[in-house]
Design an enzyme around this catalytic site. Structure first.
Site, PDB file in Angstrom:
ATOM      1  N   GLU A 179       0.790  -1.230   0.000  1.00  0.00           N
ATOM      2  CA  GLU A 179       0.000   0.000   0.000  1.00  0.00           C
ATOM      3  C   GLU A 179       0.828   1.290   0.000  1.00  0.00           C
ATOM      4  O   GLU A 179       0.800   2.047   0.984  1.00  0.00           O
ATOM      5  CB  GLU A 179      -0.955   0.009   1.208  1.00  0.00           C
ATOM      6  CG  GLU A 179      -1.893  -1.190   1.239  1.00  0.00           C
ATOM      7  CD  GLU A 179      -2.996  -1.066   2.296  1.00  0.00           C
ATOM      8  OE1 GLU A 179      -2.937  -0.130   3.108  1.00  0.00           O
ATOM      9  OE2 GLU A 179      -3.904  -1.896   2.286  1.00  0.00           O
ATOM     10  N   GLU A 358      -5.339  -8.714   0.861  1.00  0.00           N
ATOM     11  CA  GLU A 358      -5.999  -8.395   2.134  1.00  0.00           C
ATOM     12  C   GLU A 358      -7.481  -8.157   1.878  1.00  0.00           C
ATOM     13  O   GLU A 358      -7.848  -7.463   0.926  1.00  0.00           O
ATOM     14  CB  GLU A 358      -5.455  -7.102   2.783  1.00  0.00           C
ATOM     15  CG  GLU A 358      -4.094  -7.235   3.378  1.00  0.00           C
ATOM     16  CD  GLU A 358      -3.608  -5.940   4.042  1.00  0.00           C
ATOM     17  OE1 GLU A 358      -4.453  -5.147   4.531  1.00  0.00           O
ATOM     18  OE2 GLU A 358      -2.389  -5.730   4.061  1.00  0.00           O
TER      19      GLU A 358
END
Ligand code: FCB
Length: 456
Positions: A179, A358
């Protein structure tokens, strides 16, 4: 924030879904959120150690200093994963354990830890799926500018080489960064995360250097582990405008540009999105010759982290008051956005593979069954409903090859501290005893059968 009922989600998508036999079922964690042992075996200070010590930075004043004590309990945790039937385990490697000052001396004891972990996973028949950077930059590098300076990207590549030299012969799939949007935005623009800087210009520099770091590290993976697959993990939050008003639509385009397109487009070889670049007023001063080609180096898989969607309004003060199902984080539960996202990614960018690296939910975890275990049927419904979307996408020919639930364990949820619980497995405060929740039992069945039935 309390969660609204989520029971409506699953019942709108009746059916039993069988996933391809090759689909990989896993669970994810990250180093700072679970390891603890921050002073053990020569680990250096990370930006999160420093940030957590800042008064007011973490909601409950906590830190990852102890976390789940995974650094010492790793063998038990592997046994737990084996018991759950996980086929793959996504974890991150803590750079400050390997190169405590960010550059220079290598700490063999840090490498030894990850070698034990990787070998333990392999012996248990679980694929190790490491991410090289999940936000825990060595503080020494932050002291020299962190991701706002290019030297950090170069240091990252050298650290990657050190890890690859030790583990490259037995890890089949690598991820470089987790991220980069959150690293750059929360770390350098909003200051909500370490290193707690609030400077839009710094955020743009950090975003570029993170992507350069990815490109450089990718090259090291190619050189040192030529048969391994390599990719990067991006988070995506699909954005919808609050209304059809042009101002709201423009606001949604900007948020989408900043949060989503800013990362995926350069990786896909399209450069930074021109519309967003213009609205941010970025001169691209950090881009050196060859950078965009470097960033666009071919990846084998795109890691997709998905939790929620967002609603954008031209009124920056407006809050999202819609009465929709939400998790304990206040995040809207909207599974169709995951299906829509996968379609959009594949149509627009056409990566060769996708992995859901995720997906999961913080839930209140207040109900218990007679044996005292957390009866988290809301979490089961959340995961099942998102898996239904993944299944549909696969059916449409989108190559999604695995799914990692966030998270294996209740853990340190960054600036929120230990309040939000994302685990399939409860970690009892104090004793740190691991107690599987109902969702863990449910997921075990999924891992064993590859079938996702509608939850009750
Ligand atoms: C993601 C992070 C992960 C965890 C989840 C809830 O943004 O990658 O570490 O905090 O959110």
């Amino acid at each position: 924030m309390t969660s609204a009922s989520t029971s409506a989600i699953a019942s709108t998508r009746p059916g039993t879904r069988r996933f391809p036999a090759t689909f990989r079922w896993g669970s994810a964690t990250s180093a700072y959120q679970i390891e603890g042992a921050v002073a053990a075996d020569g680990r250096g200070e990370s930006i999160w150690d420093r940030f957590c010590a800042t008064p007011g930075a973490i909601a409950d004043g906590s830190s990852g200093a102890e976390a789940c004590d995974h650094y010492r309990r790793w063998a038990d945790d592997i046994a737990l994963m084996r018991d759950l039937g996980l086929q793959a385990y996504r974890f991150s490697i803590a750079w400050p354990r390997i190169v405590p000052d960010g550059v220079g001396a290598i700490n063999q004891r840090g490498l030894d830890f990850y070698e034990r972990l990787v070998d333990g996973l392999l012996a248990a028949g679980i694929e190790p799926a490491p991410t090289l950077y999940h936000w825990d930059l060595p503080q020494a590098l932050q002291d020299r500018g962190g991701w706002t300076v290019r030297a950090t990207a170069e240091a990252f590549a050298d650290y990657a080489s050190v890890v690859l030299e030790r583990l490259g012969d037995r890890v089949p799939r690598w991820m470089t960064l987790n991220e980069p949007f959150v690293s750059a935005n929360h770390g350098y623009v909003t200051g909500e995360h370490a290193p707690g800087i609030r400077d839009e210009r710094a955020g743009l520099a950090a975003a570029h250097h993170l992507l350069v770091g990815h490109g450089l590290a990718l090259g090291r993976i190619r050189d040192l582990a030529p048969t391994a697959q390599a990719g990067i993990v991006l988070n995506f939050t699909p954005v919808v405008p609050a209304s059809d008003e042009p101002a709201d639509v423009a606001a949604a385009e900007l948020v989408d540009g900043v949060e989503n397109r800013w990362y995926v487009e350069p990786l896909a070889g399209l450069g930074y999105p021109a519309d967003t670049r213009e609205r941010l007023g970025w001169d691209g001063g950090e881009i050196l010759d060859g950078d965009l080609e470097l960033i666009a180096g071919r990846i084998d898989a795109l890691g997709v982290n998905f939790y929620s969607r967002s609603v954008a309004s031209a009124d920056r003060e407006a809050t999202d008051e819609r009465a929709v199902p939400r998790t304990s984080m206040g995040w809207e539960i909207h599974p169709p956005s995951l299906g829509g996202l996968l379609r959009r990614l594949h149509e627009h960018y056409g990566f060769s593979r996708y992995v859901i690296t995720e997906n999961g939910a913080a839930m209140p975890d207040e109900e218990r069954s007679d044996d005292g275990r957390v009866a988290d049927h809301d979490r089961i419904r959340y995961v099942a409903a998102h898996l239904a979307e993944v299944h549909d996408a696969i059916g449409e020919g989108i190559p999604v090859e695995g799914y990692f639930v966030w998270s294996l364990l209740d853990n340190f949820e960054w600036a929120h501290g230990y309040g939000p619980r994302f685990g399939l497995v409860e970690v009892e405060p104090g004793s740190l005893r691991r107690v599987p929740k109902a969702s863990a039992e449910w997921y075990r069945e999924v891992c064993h059968t590859g079938v996702v039935a509608d939850p009750l």
